[in-house]
Design a protein around this motif. Sequence first.
Motif, PDB file in Angstrom:
ATOM      1  N   LEU A 119      21.915  17.765  20.356  1.00 55.00           N
ATOM      2  CA  LEU A 119      21.246  16.483  20.128  1.00 55.00           C
ATOM      3  C   LEU A 119      22.149  15.497  19.391  1.00 55.00           C
ATOM      4  CD1 LEU A 119      17.668  17.747  19.237  1.00 55.00           C
ATOM      5  CD2 LEU A 119      18.245  16.246  21.152  1.00 55.00           C
ATOM      6  N   ALA A 120      22.936  15.994  18.439  1.00 56.19           N
ATOM      7  CA  ALA A 120      23.840  15.113  17.708  1.00 56.19           C
ATOM      8  C   ALA A 120      24.944  14.580  18.629  1.00 56.19           C
ATOM      9  CB  ALA A 120      24.446  15.849  16.514  1.00 56.19           C
ATOM     10  N   HIS A 121      25.512  15.458  19.446  1.00 55.06           N
ATOM     11  CA  HIS A 121      26.512  15.006  20.416  1.00 55.06           C
ATOM     12  C   HIS A 121      25.905  13.981  21.369  1.00 55.06           C
ATOM     13  CE1 HIS A 121      28.603  19.186  19.881  1.00 55.06           C
ATOM     14  NE2 HIS A 121      28.876  18.375  18.895  1.00 55.06           N
ATOM     15  N   SER A 122      24.686  14.257  21.835  1.00 54.25           N
ATOM     16  CA  SER A 122      24.025  13.357  22.774  1.00 54.25           C
ATOM     17  C   SER A 122      23.717  12.011  22.140  1.00 54.25           C
ATOM     18  CB  SER A 122      22.728  13.987  23.290  1.00 54.25           C
ATOM     19  OG  SER A 122      22.981  15.153  24.040  1.00 54.25           O
ATOM     20  N   ARG A 123      23.351  12.021  20.850  1.00 48.02           N
ATOM     21  CA  ARG A 123      23.060  10.755  20.184  1.00 48.02           C
ATOM     22  C   ARG A 123      24.283   9.834  20.228  1.00 48.02           C
ATOM     23  NH1 ARG A 123      23.595   6.638  18.265  1.00 48.02           N
ATOM     24  NH2 ARG A 123      22.842   5.667  16.358  1.00 48.02           N
ATOM     25  N   VAL A 124      25.489  10.409  20.074  1.00 48.96           N
ATOM     26  CA  VAL A 124      26.722   9.620  20.096  1.00 48.96           C
ATOM     27  C   VAL A 124      27.036   9.143  21.510  1.00 48.96           C
ATOM     28  CG1 VAL A 124      29.230   9.746  19.763  1.00 48.96           C
ATOM     29  CG2 VAL A 124      27.679  10.701  18.029  1.00 48.96           C
ATOM     30  N   THR A 125      27.004  10.037  22.475  1.00 47.09           N
ATOM     31  CA  THR A 125      27.383   9.654  23.838  1.00 47.09           C
ATOM     32  C   THR A 125      26.332   8.759  24.492  1.00 47.09           C
ATOM     33  OG1 THR A 125      26.488  11.744  24.710  1.00 47.09           O
ATOM     34  CG2 THR A 125      28.835  11.678  24.189  1.00 47.09           C
ATOM     35  N   GLU A 126      25.064   8.946  24.144  1.00 41.33           N
ATOM     36  CA  GLU A 126      24.031   8.077  24.710  1.00 41.33           C
ATOM     37  C   GLU A 126      24.106   6.673  24.126  1.00 41.33           C
ATOM     38  OE1 GLU A 126      22.290   8.635  27.242  1.00 41.33           O
ATOM     39  OE2 GLU A 126      22.518  10.801  27.467  1.00 41.33           O
ATOM     40  N   GLN A 127      24.618   6.537  22.911  1.00 43.02           N
ATOM     41  CA  GLN A 127      24.861   5.202  22.353  1.00 43.02           C
ATOM     42  C   GLN A 127      25.827   4.448  23.251  1.00 43.02           C
ATOM     43  OE1 GLN A 127      23.614   3.921  19.268  1.00 43.02           O
ATOM     44  NE2 GLN A 127      24.498   1.959  19.868  1.00 43.02           N
ATOM     45  N   ARG A 128      26.904   5.130  23.622  1.00 41.04           N
ATOM     46  CA  ARG A 128      27.906   4.509  24.499  1.00 41.04           C
ATOM     47  C   ARG A 128      27.302   4.181  25.861  1.00 41.04           C
ATOM     48  NH1 ARG A 128      32.446   2.403  22.817  1.00 41.04           N
ATOM     49  NH2 ARG A 128      33.157   4.330  21.817  1.00 41.04           N
ATOM     50  N   ALA A 129      26.567   5.119  26.426  1.00 44.78           N
ATOM     51  CA  ALA A 129      25.977   4.905  27.749  1.00 44.78           C
ATOM     52  C   ALA A 129      24.997   3.735  27.721  1.00 44.78           C
ATOM     53  CB  ALA A 129      25.271   6.178  28.215  1.00 44.78           C
ATOM     54  N   SER A 130      24.181   3.672  26.675  1.00 47.11           N
ATOM     55  CA  SER A 130      23.205   2.587  26.568  1.00 47.11           C
ATOM     56  C   SER A 130      23.902   1.235  26.489  1.00 47.11           C
ATOM     57  CB  SER A 130      22.325   2.810  25.335  1.00 47.11           C
ATOM     58  OG  SER A 130      21.440   1.727  25.149  1.00 47.11           O
ATOM     59  N   GLU A 131      24.963   1.158  25.686  1.00 51.02           N
ATOM     60  CA  GLU A 131      25.683  -0.106  25.535  1.00 51.02           C
ATOM     61  C   GLU A 131      26.376  -0.521  26.829  1.00 51.02           C
ATOM     62  OE1 GLU A 131      26.681   0.519  20.763  1.00 51.02           O
ATOM     63  OE2 GLU A 131      28.256   0.800  22.263  1.00 51.02           O
ATOM     64  N   GLN A 132      26.968   0.434  27.528  1.00 52.51           N
ATOM     65  CA  GLN A 132      27.659   0.097  28.769  1.00 52.51           C
ATOM     66  C   GLN A 132      26.689  -0.397  29.833  1.00 52.51           C
ATOM     67  OE1 GLN A 132      29.935   3.780  29.486  1.00 52.51           O
ATOM     68  NE2 GLN A 132      31.781   2.602  29.065  1.00 52.51           N
ATOM     69  N   MET A 133      25.540   0.255  29.926  1.00 50.85           N
ATOM     70  CA  MET A 133      24.571  -0.168  30.936  1.00 50.85           C
ATOM     71  C   MET A 133      23.940  -1.509  30.578  1.00 50.85           C
ATOM     72  SD  MET A 133      24.999   1.960  33.253  1.00 50.85           S
ATOM     73  CE  MET A 133      23.880   1.036  34.303  1.00 50.85           C
ATOM     74  N   ARG A 134      23.763  -1.779  29.300  1.00 45.47           N
ATOM     75  CA  ARG A 134      23.260  -3.104  28.913  1.00 45.47           C
ATOM     76  C   ARG A 134      24.261  -4.189  29.277  1.00 45.47           C
ATOM     77  NH1 ARG A 134      19.899  -2.750  23.202  1.00 45.47           N
ATOM     78  NH2 ARG A 134      18.489  -1.063  23.814  1.00 45.47           N
ATOM     79  N   LEU A 135      25.551  -3.876  29.144  1.00 41.48           N
ATOM     80  CA  LEU A 135      26.573  -4.846  29.533  1.00 41.48           C
ATOM     81  C   LEU A 135      26.508  -5.112  31.034  1.00 41.48           C
ATOM     82  CD1 LEU A 135      29.071  -6.548  28.818  1.00 41.48           C
ATOM     83  CD2 LEU A 135      30.467  -4.495  29.199  1.00 41.48           C
ATOM     84  N   LEU A 136      26.375  -4.057  31.824  1.00 46.82           N
ATOM     85  CA  LEU A 136      26.253  -4.251  33.265  1.00 46.82           C
ATOM     86  C   LEU A 136      24.987  -5.022  33.619  1.00 46.82           C
ATOM     87  CD1 LEU A 136      27.476  -0.827  34.714  1.00 46.82           C
ATOM     88  CD2 LEU A 136      28.626  -3.040  34.887  1.00 46.82           C
ATOM     89  N   CYS A 137      23.898  -4.730  32.918  1.00 53.42           N
ATOM     90  CA  CYS A 137      22.654  -5.467  33.165  1.00 53.42           C
ATOM     91  C   CYS A 137      22.821  -6.952  32.830  1.00 53.42           C
ATOM     92  CB  CYS A 137      21.517  -4.880  32.333  1.00 53.42           C
ATOM     93  SG  CYS A 137      20.672  -3.503  33.131  1.00 53.42           S
ATOM     94  N   LYS A 138      23.529  -7.231  31.759  1.00 54.44           N
ATOM     95  CA  LYS A 138      23.736  -8.624  31.343  1.00 54.44           C
ATOM     96  C   LYS A 138      24.369  -9.445  32.458  1.00 54.44           C
ATOM     97  CE  LYS A 138      26.289 -11.390  27.933  1.00 54.44           C
ATOM     98  NZ  LYS A 138      27.190 -11.328  26.741  1.00 54.44           N
ATOM     99  N   HIS A 139      25.314  -8.824  33.164  1.00 53.81           N
ATOM    100  CA  HIS A 139      26.061  -9.575  34.174  1.00 53.81           C
ATOM    101  C   HIS A 139      25.573  -9.353  35.599  1.00 53.81           C
ATOM    102  CE1 HIS A 139      28.859 -10.899  31.169  1.00 53.81           C
ATOM    103  NE2 HIS A 139      29.197  -9.668  30.841  1.00 53.81           N
ATOM    104  N   PHE A 140      24.921  -8.200  35.874  1.00 58.83           N
ATOM    105  CA  PHE A 140      24.619  -7.869  37.267  1.00 58.83           C
ATOM    106  C   PHE A 140      23.181  -7.436  37.512  1.00 58.83           C
ATOM    107  CE2 PHE A 140      29.184  -7.090  36.670  1.00 58.83           C
ATOM    108  CZ  PHE A 140      29.686  -7.977  37.627  1.00 58.83           C
ATOM    109  N   ALA A 141      22.274  -7.764  36.600  1.00 59.22           N
ATOM    110  CA  ALA A 141      20.874  -7.369  36.783  1.00 59.22           C
ATOM    111  C   ALA A 141      20.280  -7.952  38.063  1.00 59.22           C
ATOM    112  CB  ALA A 141      20.040  -7.791  35.578  1.00 59.22           C
ATOM    113  N   GLU A 142      20.781  -9.085  38.505  1.00 54.63           N
ATOM    114  CA  GLU A 142      20.262  -9.727  39.716  1.00 54.63           C
ATOM    115  C   GLU A 142      21.191  -9.566  40.912  1.00 54.63           C
ATOM    116  OE1 GLU A 142      17.220 -10.709  39.494  1.00 54.63           O
ATOM    117  OE2 GLU A 142      17.296 -10.273  37.341  1.00 54.63           O
ATOM    118  N   HIS A 143      22.188  -8.716  40.789  1.00 58.15           N
ATOM    119  CA  HIS A 143      23.126  -8.487  41.904  1.00 58.15           C
ATOM    120  C   HIS A 143      22.369  -7.848  43.057  1.00 58.15           C
ATOM    121  CE1 HIS A 143      26.465  -6.650  44.146  1.00 58.15           C
ATOM    122  NE2 HIS A 143      27.259  -7.524  43.543  1.00 58.15           N
TER     123      HIS A 143
END
Length: 262
Positions: A119-143
């Motif tokens: 769970l601790a490892h996942s908390r760190v890696t999911e932080q990264r995944a969440s941020e990366q997908m939010r960045l993609l959503c910011k630019h390509f949510a309507e793609h």
Amino acid sequence: MLSARSMFQEILDNDESFRLFCSIAASGESQGGWENARIAALVPESQRRLAPKIVRHGADEDKHGRIFNALLRKRGLDPVDVPGEADYTMLLEKQGIGLAHDKLRADAPLTEYDIVSYLAHSRVTEQRASEQMRLLCKHFAEHPDLGRAVRMISNDEDNHLAYCHEELLRLAAAGHSRRIQRILRQSAMAEIRVYRDVSLAFMTHMGRILGWSGPKVAVLMTGIHLVYLFERLFGWRRMVTLSMPERRDALGGPATPATEFA
């Protein structure tokens, strides 16, 4: 003008760079699906209540892998092998992030310490995944091709992050607080090194495929090193804090299907 949106747009517009991008994403997600499925099968009796949520987590990751492969098929492309230097999940395992695959392939039950580590490892890696997908959503949510996929995956990653926060707080209250903080700190420092190395490798491959100029590649590489320096000094703290999420019991139900993609 060089921006995150323009860089991603270049990657998406070229078949070979898009092929590599989706192949890397699909491989990592599928690997996460397998790992979670094995963890769910080996959960110790003291943490059996977590098994359905771990199954849901793995099902989400499998779904994401299928989505990226479906995006490839939609353009008539086949996946390519992931370069070792750009294989985020493999490099994390080498750094001790995530439970060892030898342990997951065995039939012996995991320990409560293993679940805390997971769970601790996942908390760190999911932080990264969440941020990366939010960045993609910011630019390509309507793609037209990517929009629905990135919105769905981003929502799932936010659920995964919320789940990690909530379960780690429960375990901290049960007496694992010091262990959790120690693992979080170690994991964050290892993850930001791996993320830097993978980012450098990814940009090198993309620059070669897209014919980027030397100065453009140099600017991108400098940016990656600056992000690493910031994360090494300050940014790691966002990966180790725990707070009760607004999304409670985020993985308490079945995975959302994605039949429209795969």
